[in-house]
Design a protein around this motif. Sequence first.
Motif, mmCIF file in Angstrom:
data_model
loop_
_atom_site.group_PDB
_atom_site.id
_atom_site.type_symbol
_atom_site.label_atom_id
_atom_site.label_comp_id
_atom_site.label_asym_id
_atom_site.label_seq_id
_atom_site.Cartn_x
_atom_site.Cartn_y
_atom_site.Cartn_z
ATOM 1 N N PRO A 69 39.674 34.071 46.780
ATOM 2 C CA PRO A 69 38.232 34.188 46.217
ATOM 3 C C PRO A 69 38.188 34.531 44.573
ATOM 4 O O PRO A 69 38.842 35.736 44.478
ATOM 5 N N ARG A 71 35.934 34.232 40.764
ATOM 6 C CA ARG A 71 34.946 33.369 39.811
ATOM 7 C C ARG A 71 35.481 33.281 38.404
ATOM 8 O O ARG A 71 36.668 33.749 37.999
ATOM 9 N N PHE A 90 33.809 24.413 50.857
ATOM 10 C CA PHE A 90 33.501 25.422 49.906
ATOM 11 C C PHE A 90 32.985 26.523 50.394
ATOM 12 O O PHE A 90 31.855 26.597 51.000
ATOM 13 N N GLN A 92 31.139 30.469 49.466
ATOM 14 C CA GLN A 92 30.471 31.386 48.554
ATOM 15 C C GLN A 92 30.150 32.665 49.005
ATOM 16 O O GLN A 92 29.978 32.866 50.073
ATOM 17 N N HIS A 102 28.387 28.092 52.955
ATOM 18 C CA HIS A 102 29.505 27.177 53.006
ATOM 19 C C HIS A 102 28.992 25.907 53.004
ATOM 20 O O HIS A 102 27.998 25.380 53.550
ATOM 21 N N VAL A 116 30.190 24.571 40.112
ATOM 22 C CA VAL A 116 30.114 26.015 40.276
ATOM 23 C C VAL A 116 29.711 26.604 38.965
ATOM 24 O O VAL A 116 30.576 26.601 38.167
ATOM 25 N N ILE A 120 29.626 32.813 40.154
ATOM 26 C CA ILE A 120 29.725 32.509 41.712
ATOM 27 C C ILE A 120 31.063 32.852 42.407
ATOM 28 O O ILE A 120 32.119 32.262 41.946
ATOM 29 N N TYR A 121 31.257 34.093 43.005
ATOM 30 C CA TYR A 121 32.541 34.048 43.703
ATOM 31 C C TYR A 121 32.688 33.058 44.872
ATOM 32 O O TYR A 121 31.739 32.908 45.444
ATOM 33 N N HIS A 122 33.713 32.527 44.824
ATOM 34 C CA HIS A 122 33.987 31.370 45.508
ATOM 35 C C HIS A 122 35.562 31.170 46.268
ATOM 36 O O HIS A 122 36.279 31.755 45.145
ATOM 37 N N THR A 123 35.528 30.372 46.902
ATOM 38 C CA THR A 123 36.944 29.872 47.480
ATOM 39 C C THR A 123 36.672 28.484 48.047
ATOM 40 O O THR A 123 35.588 27.979 48.225
#
Length: 191
Positions: A69, A71, A90, A92, A102, A116, A120-123
């Motif tokens: 995860p 950004r 995806f 968040q 998600h 994105v 935004i923290y994401h994976t």
Amino acid sequence: MTEEKKDYPTSVAAPEGDITPLTLTMVGNLLTMSRESPRKRMLQRIHKSHDAGVHKMFNALQPGTYVTPHRHMNPEKTETILVISGSMLFVQFDEMGKLLNHTLVQPGTEVFGIDVAPHIYHTFIALKPDTLLFEIKDGPYDHDTDKDIPDWAPREGSEEAELYLLDLIKLLAEQANAAAEQLKEEAPQDS
């Protein structure tokens, strides 16, 4: 991180020349490399240098790969991801690591890509073998600052990373099951 992971490449250099055909052979080779990679993923750079203002790449993923995860805040960089084949989820997070949202992203469906914002923290999680993404991100690239990784996210290659990914998938599955049960309860009953 094991020696095997350290010795295996993480990306393929950009093809030379001013015109780069994007071919089935290119992505087929990339998918093969992702299957063989200990990371279960591989990048094919299209941009010619780390200093390029726009970075374009194919990202080939296999289920089980762990994308930490993150950004993109230093400097701020937007990221656009298009799913060419396969399927990805995806995910968040908020600042503290709580799952916020998600989105299922698949080619040929209503949602086939994601754009994105930098904060935004994401994976993303590969759901099918040979998931192929095309990514576009602002440049330039600096390994030390490209990703802002929060303290709550295990680092790729750490012992905690695999367990974190499994727990995240389990949580997402539980949420999906709860939502399905809720829909069943709300559906009119046949008499």
